[in-house]
Motif scaffolding. Sequence first.
Motif, PDB file in Angstrom:
ATOM      1  N   ALA A  42       0.814  -1.217   0.000  1.00 14.59           N
ATOM      2  CA  ALA A  42       0.000   0.000   0.000  1.00 14.59           C
ATOM      3  C   ALA A  42       0.842   1.259   0.000  1.00 14.59           C
ATOM      4  CB  ALA A  42      -0.935   0.001   1.208  1.00 14.59           C
ATOM      5  N   GLN A  43       2.130   1.135   0.257  1.00 15.75           N
ATOM      6  CA  GLN A  43       2.989   2.316   0.339  1.00 15.75           C
ATOM      7  C   GLN A  43       3.782   2.573  -0.930  1.00 15.75           C
ATOM      8  OE1 GLN A  43       5.282   2.443   3.942  1.00 15.75           O
ATOM      9  NE2 GLN A  43       3.613   1.630   5.156  1.00 15.75           N
ATOM     10  N   MET A  44       3.847   1.606  -1.822  1.00 14.05           N
ATOM     11  CA  MET A  44       4.667   1.791  -3.022  1.00 14.05           C
ATOM     12  C   MET A  44       3.835   2.341  -4.180  1.00 14.05           C
ATOM     13  SD  MET A  44       5.237  -2.154  -4.238  1.00 14.05           S
ATOM     14  CE  MET A  44       5.763  -2.728  -2.657  1.00 14.05           C
ATOM     15  N   ARG A  45       4.499   3.054  -5.047  1.00 14.33           N
ATOM     16  CA  ARG A  45       3.837   3.552  -6.246  1.00 14.33           C
ATOM     17  C   ARG A  45       3.491   2.373  -7.148  1.00 14.33           C
ATOM     18  NH1 ARG A  45       8.360   8.154  -6.549  1.00 14.33           N
ATOM     19  NH2 ARG A  45       9.538   6.325  -5.968  1.00 14.33           N
ATOM     20  N   GLU A  46       2.409   2.501  -7.894  1.00 17.17           N
ATOM     21  CA  GLU A  46       1.919   1.375  -8.692  1.00 17.17           C
ATOM     22  C   GLU A  46       2.949   0.832  -9.685  1.00 17.17           C
ATOM     23  OE1 GLU A  46      -2.140  -0.103 -10.843  1.00 17.17           O
ATOM     24  OE2 GLU A  46      -1.867   2.026 -10.488  1.00 17.17           O
ATOM     25  N   PRO A  47       3.670   1.655 -10.426  1.00 18.25           N
ATOM     26  CA  PRO A  47       4.682   1.091 -11.331  1.00 18.25           C
ATOM     27  C   PRO A  47       5.748   0.275 -10.587  1.00 18.25           C
ATOM     28  CG  PRO A  47       4.251   3.371 -11.904  1.00 18.25           C
ATOM     29  CD  PRO A  47       3.543   3.105 -10.604  1.00 18.25           C
ATOM     30  N   GLU A  48       6.084   0.683  -9.367  1.00 21.12           N
ATOM     31  CA  GLU A  48       7.036  -0.086  -8.565  1.00 21.12           C
ATOM     32  C   GLU A  48       6.429  -1.432  -8.177  1.00 21.12           C
ATOM     33  OE1 GLU A  48       9.437   3.357  -6.131  1.00 21.12           O
ATOM     34  OE2 GLU A  48       7.437   2.805  -5.455  1.00 21.12           O
ATOM     35  N   GLY A  49       5.153  -1.440  -7.856  1.00 23.93           N
ATOM     36  CA  GLY A  49       4.485  -2.673  -7.471  1.00 23.93           C
ATOM     37  C   GLY A  49       4.333  -3.656  -8.606  1.00 23.93           C
ATOM     38  N   VAL A  50       4.211  -3.142  -9.818  1.00 23.81           N
ATOM     39  CA  VAL A  50       4.059  -4.015 -10.988  1.00 23.81           C
ATOM     40  C   VAL A  50       5.390  -4.654 -11.372  1.00 23.81           C
ATOM     41  CG1 VAL A  50       3.497  -4.012 -13.459  1.00 23.81           C
ATOM     42  CG2 VAL A  50       2.032  -2.802 -11.853  1.00 23.81           C
ATOM     43  N   ALA A  51       6.494  -3.965 -11.112  1.00 26.18           N
ATOM     44  CA  ALA A  51       7.812  -4.440 -11.543  1.00 26.18           C
ATOM     45  C   ALA A  51       8.117  -5.878 -11.118  1.00 26.18           C
ATOM     46  CB  ALA A  51       8.898  -3.483 -11.054  1.00 26.18           C
ATOM     47  N   PRO A  52       7.950  -6.265  -9.852  1.00 25.83           N
ATOM     48  CA  PRO A  52       8.268  -7.651  -9.473  1.00 25.83           C
ATOM     49  C   PRO A  52       7.357  -8.678 -10.142  1.00 25.83           C
ATOM     50  CG  PRO A  52       8.020  -6.267  -7.523  1.00 25.83           C
ATOM     51  CD  PRO A  52       7.566  -5.472  -8.693  1.00 25.83           C
ATOM     52  N   LEU A  53       6.163  -8.240 -10.541  1.00 21.35           N
ATOM     53  CA  LEU A  53       5.225  -9.171 -11.158  1.00 21.35           C
ATOM     54  C   LEU A  53       5.689  -9.613 -12.543  1.00 21.35           C
ATOM     55  CD1 LEU A  53       1.863  -7.547 -10.044  1.00 21.35           C
ATOM     56  CD2 LEU A  53       3.353  -9.138  -8.829  1.00 21.35           C
ATOM     57  N   CYS A  54       6.687  -8.913 -13.092  1.00 20.38           N
ATOM     58  CA  CYS A  54       7.267  -9.322 -14.374  1.00 20.38           C
ATOM     59  C   CYS A  54       7.958 -10.684 -14.262  1.00 20.38           C
ATOM     60  CB  CYS A  54       8.282  -8.281 -14.867  1.00 20.38           C
ATOM     61  SG  CYS A  54       7.545  -6.699 -15.257  1.00 20.38           S
ATOM     62  N   MET A  55       8.251 -11.106 -13.036  1.00 21.40           N
ATOM     63  CA  MET A  55       8.921 -12.392 -12.834  1.00 21.40           C
ATOM     64  C   MET A  55       7.927 -13.533 -12.650  1.00 21.40           C
ATOM     65  SD  MET A  55      12.180 -11.384 -10.466  1.00 21.40           S
ATOM     66  CE  MET A  55      11.221 -10.856  -9.073  1.00 21.40           C
ATOM     67  N   ALA A  56       6.643 -13.247 -12.693  1.00 18.85           N
ATOM     68  CA  ALA A  56       5.632 -14.281 -12.476  1.00 18.85           C
ATOM     69  C   ALA A  56       5.449 -15.129 -13.727  1.00 18.85           C
ATOM     70  CB  ALA A  56       4.307 -13.637 -12.083  1.00 18.85           C
ATOM     71  N   GLY A  57       5.264 -16.411 -13.498  1.00 19.88           N
ATOM     72  CA  GLY A  57       4.886 -17.318 -14.575  1.00 19.88           C
ATOM     73  C   GLY A  57       3.388 -17.547 -14.535  1.00 19.88           C
ATOM     74  N   ASN A  58       2.886 -18.434 -15.392  1.00 26.08           N
ATOM     75  CA  ASN A  58       1.443 -18.689 -15.459  1.00 26.08           C
ATOM     76  C   ASN A  58       0.877 -19.255 -14.165  1.00 26.08           C
ATOM     77  OD1 ASN A  58       1.368 -17.795 -18.076  1.00 26.08           O
ATOM     78  ND2 ASN A  58       1.559 -19.827 -18.974  1.00 26.08           N
ATOM     79  N   HIS A  59       1.685 -19.949 -13.384  1.00 22.76           N
ATOM     80  CA  HIS A  59       1.184 -20.605 -12.186  1.00 22.76           C
ATOM     81  C   HIS A  59       1.737 -19.987 -10.897  1.00 22.76           C
ATOM     82  CE1 HIS A  59      -0.667 -23.581 -14.735  1.00 22.76           C
ATOM     83  NE2 HIS A  59       0.497 -23.722 -15.366  1.00 22.76           N
ATOM     84  N   THR A  60       2.348 -18.831 -11.000  1.00 25.33           N
ATOM     85  CA  THR A  60       2.896 -18.166  -9.822  1.00 25.33           C
ATOM     86  C   THR A  60       1.773 -17.617  -8.952  1.00 25.33           C
ATOM     87  OG1 THR A  60       4.831 -17.507 -11.098  1.00 25.33           O
ATOM     88  CG2 THR A  60       4.460 -16.345  -9.035  1.00 25.33           C
ATOM     89  N   LYS A  61       1.848 -17.879  -7.666  1.00 21.59           N
ATOM     90  CA  LYS A  61       0.901 -17.309  -6.700  1.00 21.59           C
ATOM     91  C   LYS A  61       1.451 -15.960  -6.255  1.00 21.59           C
ATOM     92  CE  LYS A  61      -1.499 -21.206  -6.366  1.00 21.59           C
ATOM     93  NZ  LYS A  61      -1.148 -21.839  -7.618  1.00 21.59           N
TER      94      LYS A  61
END
Length: 196
Positions: A42-61
Motif C-alpha cells: 500500500a505504500q509503493m507507487r503502482e509502477p514499482e508494485g508491478v515491476a516484481p510481477l514481471c517475474m511471475a509465470g502462469n502458475h505463480t501465486k
Amino acid sequence: RSSDSNQSSFLIITTCQSSLKMADMFPPDHHFFTHILLDEGAQMREPEGVAPLCMAGNHTKIVIAGDQHQVGPAMLVLGDEAQENGLAVSLLERLQKRYEMMGEVAKPYCATLVTNYRCHEKIVELAEKLFYKTPLLCGVNPNSTHPDAPFPLRFICSSVNEQMKHVRNAKNFKEAEIALWEAANLAEKWPVDGWG
C-alpha cells in the motif's frame, strides 16, 4: 531445501527496482517462481508494485500485503498531473477497490488481518475510530505502559510557521527536537524490571 531431495527451494529477497533487473534473467515462459510476495504494497507507487510481477509465470501465486490506511504513495508522487492520472494510488488499493466491486466472487482472494501486535490497545482504538471500517483487536498486554506515561498517547503542540505546513518541503527541526527530548525522558526512566 525441499523435502524432495532432487529439488531445491530458494528464497530471493529484492527491492522492487532490483526485481526489474532480475526479470531479464528469466525467459518469459519460465516457471521458476512459485510465489511472489510484495510487502508494504500500500505504500509503493503502482509502477514499482508491478515491476516484481514481471517475474511471475502462469502458475505463480502472488500475495500483496499492506495497509491502505497507512501513508500511501501520494507522498511520493509530486506532480499534479501524475496524481490526477492515478499514480498516487497503490496497486494494492486499486486491486482492493476492484475486488470490492466484484463482490462475493472476489472474497476468497482478500484477507483482512484485524489483530494488531505492535500497539497499546488505546492506540489501536484511536486508529480504529479514525481510519478503519472494521473493528480491530489488540494483541498486546494492556498493562504495559510506562510509569511516566500512564496513557499511551501523548499529543504535544509546537508552534509551526507557515513555511512548514507543506510536509514535502519542510524540515521541522523544532518538532524533531521535542520528540527526541520526550523519548530521552522516557528512556531515562525506563522500567527495566519486566521490560528488559
